[in-house]
Design an enzyme around this catalytic site. Structure first.
Site, PDB file in Angstrom:
ATOM      1  NE  ARG A   1      -2.248  -0.929   3.367  1.00 20.99           N
ATOM      2  CZ  ARG A   1      -2.799  -1.591   4.368  1.00 20.99           C
ATOM      3  NH1 ARG A   1      -4.088  -1.614   4.511  1.00 20.99           N
ATOM      4  NH2 ARG A   1      -2.069  -2.224   5.247  1.00 20.99           N
TER       5      ARG A   1
ATOM      6  CG  HIS B   1       5.200 -24.150   5.631  1.00 20.00           C
ATOM      7  ND1 HIS B   1       4.202 -23.747   6.486  1.00 20.00           N
ATOM      8  CD2 HIS B   1       6.272 -24.408   6.414  1.00 20.00           C
ATOM      9  CE1 HIS B   1       4.660 -23.760   7.722  1.00 20.00           C
ATOM     10  NE2 HIS B   1       5.917 -24.162   7.713  1.00 20.00           N
TER      11      HIS B   1
ATOM     12  CE  LYS C   1       7.911 -27.866   8.143  1.00 21.87           C
ATOM     13  NZ  LYS C   1       8.921 -26.870   8.503  1.00 21.87           N
TER      14      LYS C   1
ATOM     15  CG  ASP D   1      -1.146 -21.209  13.742  1.00 21.71           C
ATOM     16  OD1 ASP D   1      -1.189 -20.533  12.700  1.00 21.71           O
ATOM     17  OD2 ASP D   1      -0.090 -21.401  14.386  1.00 21.71           O
TER      18      ASP D   1
ATOM     19  CG  HIS E   1       1.104 -26.970   9.285  1.00 18.79           C
ATOM     20  ND1 HIS E   1       1.004 -26.585   7.965  1.00 18.79           N
ATOM     21  CD2 HIS E   1       1.384 -25.840   9.974  1.00 18.79           C
ATOM     22  CE1 HIS E   1       1.217 -25.269   7.889  1.00 18.79           C
ATOM     23  NE2 HIS E   1       1.441 -24.797   9.084  1.00 18.79           N
TER      24      HIS E   1
HETATM   25  C1  BG6 Z   1       2.708 -21.687  10.545  1.00 18.77           C
HETATM   26  C2  BG6 Z   1       1.976 -21.250  11.771  1.00 18.77           C
HETATM   27  O1  BG6 Z   1       1.814 -22.174   9.592  1.00 18.77           O
HETATM   28  O2  BG6 Z   1       3.641 -22.690  10.869  1.00 18.77           O
HETATM   29  C3  BG6 Z   1       2.957 -20.761  12.824  1.00 18.77           C
HETATM   30  O3  BG6 Z   1       1.068 -20.213  11.462  1.00 18.77           O
HETATM   31  C4  BG6 Z   1       4.031 -21.788  13.079  1.00 18.77           C
HETATM   32  O4  BG6 Z   1       2.281 -20.448  14.026  1.00 18.77           O
HETATM   33  C5  BG6 Z   1       4.639 -22.293  11.771  1.00 18.77           C
HETATM   34  O5  BG6 Z   1       5.025 -21.214  13.883  1.00 18.77           O
HETATM   35  C6  BG6 Z   1       5.564 -23.447  12.017  1.00 18.77           C
HETATM   36  O6  BG6 Z   1       6.248 -23.736  10.836  1.00 18.77           O
HETATM   37  P1  BG6 Z   1       7.659 -24.443  10.878  1.00 18.77           P
HETATM   38  O7  BG6 Z   1       8.005 -24.652   9.450  1.00 18.77           O
HETATM   39  O8  BG6 Z   1       8.585 -23.508  11.586  1.00 18.77           O
HETATM   40  O9  BG6 Z   1       7.467 -25.706  11.642  1.00 18.77           O
END
Ligand code: BG6
Length: 486
Positions: free
Chosen positions: A46, A174, A178, A231, A236
């Protein structure tokens, strides 16, 4: 292999995700020669800012990454030259026509990365559409949280679906990028050894832990509305569970994999008000010690009291022939004693011990397969072995260790490096399909509803410990314990 030239537009180009994850990942891919000249990375935000000012900022953000690489300094300027900055207001059409004109000059892969809050996904999607920015080779990447619950996730998916085809939508988790997570698939389906044993007949239970030492780190506003269940578990941890539990897919095609994962999600035993108290534990950290220093409690960090959980442990079950009766214990939390994430598959005991001397002095421990996601990525298989020596037959549980660093050397690529490359290549295998996200919420929503109905505050735990004692009780009630290294 090098990626085809692409345009990557990052909405939220000055944000935390861009600076901490996306740009370092792109830099590494550039360093390896994967990003060819002529590719463009456009950061959108922005504020008014020149290209050069933006590059100065990125240079600072990358300082550590650059210093760690022998050729880092040498190639940095080349990388920065790919970057440009554009000020755009998402609530206003000003500037959009120019932006569109700049992008449509060539027919090439174009990626819009929405590193902004989920409330803006629909807004951005609509503008992209209105300005004719969505073509055949256009893809959109969205980050979690993909909504707040099933209903809001549907609304986001509907909004994206109005202007993008499902094959253009990349929902990032993500964890799927890994190395060790991909290695789980390699281990399961690249070896003859595991798959015949991969079922209730031979597996006693599975544990999935994602432990962090950090607190909420300046993300309190987001985190307090989310909590650990949304979260970490909704995405995950459930994705990891799916990869452990899924049936062998016919191929690595995106849909074969995602069909297999979806079936697992749909087979999860519902957790509702009837059983939530037995099957789940939620906690919140109080002041304690972490990362080698005294740290405040969650409520102090937040500046007000809160009912949000920073820790969850739960017992899941996959109701199908393969897994009937095999618990999947999931656990995640902030301010735990160490940063460590792992999947532990514990096999059943041998049916009869020939080592029993009548005094119970030889205890056989079950085989365990441990996949360490982080830190020190690797795989360990725990086996019973004879302790060498001429005395009696003494046995010990010892680890057979495969450390990625030792076996393969070098740096482990960050998940985002792989995932961004996959987006440009058009490979959706490691991204979530709409129905998966929705099935995950369908399982999560009733848990949250049950917690709400119970009106119970999360159980306190001291920062730097493994969560509330109820989490230990959750697994010990079943005669099992959380895995500890050593
Ligand atoms: C994120 C969460 O998706 O993953 C965070 O929002 C968390 O709260 C993170 O810390 C952990 O990712 P990683 O790759 O560090 O295990």
């Amino acid at each position: 292999a090098a990626l085809p030239p692409f345009d990557l537009v990052i909405f939220g180009g000055t944000g935390d995700l861009a600076m901490r994850k996306l740009l370092p990942a792109l830099f590494h891919r550039y360093l390896d020669g994967q990003i060819v000249e002529g590719s463009r990375i456009v950061a959108i935000a922005r504020d008014a800012r020149s290209d050069d000012e933006y590059r100065v900022r990125v240079r600072e953000a990358l300082a550590k990454v650059v210093a760690e690489e022998p050729r880092g300094i040498e190639v940095l300027d080349g990388f920065l030259a790919l970057l440009s900055y554009r000020r755009l207001d998402l609530g206003d059409d000003a500037g959009w026509p120019d932006f569109a004109a700049e992008l449509t000059v060539e027919d090439r892969v174009r990626v819009f990365y929405l590193a902004v809050g989920p409330d803006l996904f629909a807004v951005v999607a609509d503008r992209l559409h209105a300005h004719g920015l969505i073509g055949q080779h256009t893809r959109v990447v969205v980050e979690k949280p993909l909504g707040h619950d099933g209903r809001s996730a549907n609304a986001i998916n509907d909004a994206l679906g109005r202007v993008f085809d499902e094959t253009q939508i990349y929902r990032i988790d993500h964890y799927l990028g890994k190395e060790t997570v991909q290695n789980l698939t390699a281990l399961r389906f690249g070896n003859a050894l595991f798959e015949p044993l991969w079922k209730a007949e031979h597996i006693d239970h599975v544990q999935i832990t994602a432990a962090e030492t950090v607190g909420v780190e300046g993300r309190a506003a987001y985190y307090d509305r989310s909590g650990a269940l949304r979260d970490m578990v909704q995405n995950h941890l459930l994705q990891l569970l799916c990869l452990v539990a899924m049936e062998p897919p016919a191929s690595l095609s995106a849909d074969d994999i995602r069909d297999a994962k979806l079936k697992v999600l749909r087979a999860l035993r519902p957790i509702t008000a009837d059983n939530a108290a037995q099957l789940t534990v939620r906690g919140q950290y109080r002041a304690g010690a972490a990362e080698g220093r005294a740290v405040p409690g969650y409520a102090e960090e937040l500046g007000s009291s809160s009912e949000t959980e920073t820790f969850v442990a739960l017992k899941a079950e996959v109701r199908n022939w393969r897994w009937a009766g095999v618990p999947f214990y999931l656990r995640t939390g902030k301010r735990l004693p160490e940063r460590s994430s792992e999947i532990v598959v514990t096999f059943r005991q041998v049916p009869h011990s020939i080592f029993d001397d009548g005094e119970g002095s030889v205890r056989l421990a079950p085989n365990k397969l441990v996949l360490r996601l982080q830190p020190d990525e690797g795989v360990t298989l725990w086996l019973m072995n004879k302790v060498p020596g001429p005395g009696g037959l003494r046995l010990r549980h010892v680890p057979m260790d495969l450390s990625f660093a030792e076996a393969f050397g070098g740096r482990q690529a960050d998940a985002y490096e792989r995932l961004l490359g996959d987006v440009v290549r058009g490979n959706q295998m490691l991204f979530m399909r709409r129905d998966e996200v929705e099935a995950a919420w369908q399982w999560i929503d009733p848990i949250r509803a049950a917690w709400q109905a119970a009106h119970e505050a999360p159980k306190p735990y001291t920062a730097g410990t493994w969560g509330p004692s109820a989490a230990v009780a959750l697994i010990e009630r079943d005669g099992r314990t959380w895995h500890e290294e050593g």
